[in-house]
Write a protein that holds these residues in place. Structure first.
Motif, short mmCIF file in Angstrom:
data_model
loop_
_atom_site.label_atom_id
_atom_site.label_comp_id
_atom_site.label_asym_id
_atom_site.label_seq_id
_atom_site.Cartn_x
_atom_site.Cartn_y
_atom_site.Cartn_z
N GLN A 1 1.07 5.60 0.34
CA GLN A 1 0.42 6.71 0.75
C GLN A 1 1.35 8.13 0.12
O GLN A 1 2.14 8.02 0.99
CB GLN A 1 0.08 6.52 2.31
CG GLN A 1 -0.53 8.07 2.73
CD GLN A 1 -1.96 7.83 2.38
OE1 GLN A 1 -2.65 6.98 2.44
NE2 GLN A 1 -2.62 9.31 2.22
N THR B 1 -1.15 12.99 -4.66
CA THR B 1 -1.07 14.36 -3.99
C THR B 1 -1.00 15.51 -4.78
O THR B 1 -0.32 15.47 -5.65
CB THR B 1 0.01 14.43 -3.15
OG1 THR B 1 -0.12 15.48 -2.20
CG2 THR B 1 1.62 14.23 -3.56
N SER C 1 2.31 12.08 0.07
CA SER C 1 1.81 13.28 0.83
C SER C 1 2.83 14.41 0.59
O SER C 1 3.85 14.01 -0.35
CB SER C 1 1.93 12.99 2.38
OG SER C 1 3.29 12.56 2.59
N GLY D 1 -0.29 4.65 -5.30
CA GLY D 1 -0.83 5.64 -4.30
C GLY D 1 -1.84 6.26 -4.84
O GLY D 1 -2.28 6.25 -6.09
N GLN D 2 -2.46 7.16 -4.11
CA GLN D 2 -3.91 8.03 -4.11
C GLN D 2 -3.59 9.24 -5.14
O GLN D 2 -4.35 9.79 -5.28
CB GLN D 2 -4.50 8.33 -2.93
CG GLN D 2 -4.13 9.02 -1.96
CD GLN D 2 -2.80 9.14 -1.31
OE1 GLN D 2 -2.12 8.24 -1.70
NE2 GLN D 2 -2.64 10.17 -0.64
N CYS E 1 6.21 9.26 -0.25
CA CYS E 1 5.39 8.24 -0.52
C CYS E 1 5.76 7.20 0.48
O CYS E 1 6.83 6.66 0.35
CB CYS E 1 5.44 7.53 -1.87
SG CYS E 1 4.66 6.23 -2.36
N GLN F 1 0.80 -1.23 -0.10
CA GLN F 1 -0.04 0.01 0.10
C GLN F 1 0.84 1.33 -0.05
O GLN F 1 1.76 1.19 0.68
CB GLN F 1 -0.79 -0.01 1.39
CG GLN F 1 -1.87 -0.76 0.99
CD GLN F 1 -1.31 -2.22 1.64
OE1 GLN F 1 -0.66 -2.53 2.55
NE2 GLN F 1 -1.81 -3.54 0.76
N THR G 1 10.28 4.70 2.70
CA THR G 1 9.73 5.87 1.90
C THR G 1 10.58 6.13 0.96
O THR G 1 11.59 6.00 0.80
CB THR G 1 9.64 6.94 3.04
OG1 THR G 1 9.01 6.65 4.25
CG2 THR G 1 9.17 8.43 2.51
#
Length: 123
Positions: free
Chosen positions: A4, A117, A6, A114-115, A21, A2, A77
């Motif tokens: 994420q 940013t 930012s 990822g989603q 990430c 997963q 990261t």
């Protein structure tokens, strides 16, 4: 795995941002990582890629010299440091992962995303 992303935001032209990430779920060092971006009304484009160890990187011509991709496998990261930002850098930025020893620049190479940013660069 997963992902994420930012670190996006609003910045003036000429400014800097660092995107992060964070990965979870599987051993991060197994994965090559990439950053892509999608501007409004446009297709998603490759920005930068890095191999599993960080020893190999690759950049799109449009960002070369202004962007640095790096990773910290101990922190799971990957980063995208962007300087001298331009209004044309405005886009949603996505991180992506794929198992493999090299780096990869095609969107279809990547298995995990990822989603996104949002990065907005004002003039």
């Amino acid at each position: 795995v997963q992902l994420q992303a930012s670190g996006g935001g609003l910045v003036q032209a000429g400014g800097s941002l660092r995107l992060s990430c964070a990965a979870s779920g599987r051993t991060f060092s197994y994965y090559a990582m990439g950053w892509f971006r999608q501007a409004p009304g446009k297709e998603r484009d490759f920005v930068a890629a890095i191999n599993w160890s960080g020893g190999m990187t690759y950049y799109a011509d449009s960002v070369k010299g202004r962007v640095t991709i790096s990773r910290d496998n101990a922190k799971n990261t990957v980063y995208l440091q962007m300087v001298s930002l331009k209004t044309e850098d405005t886009a949603v930025y996505y991180c992506a992962a794929v198992g493999g020893s090299h780096f990869y620049i095609r969107e279809n190479d990547y298995d995990y995303w990822g989603q996104g940013t949002q990065v907005t660069v004002s003039s």
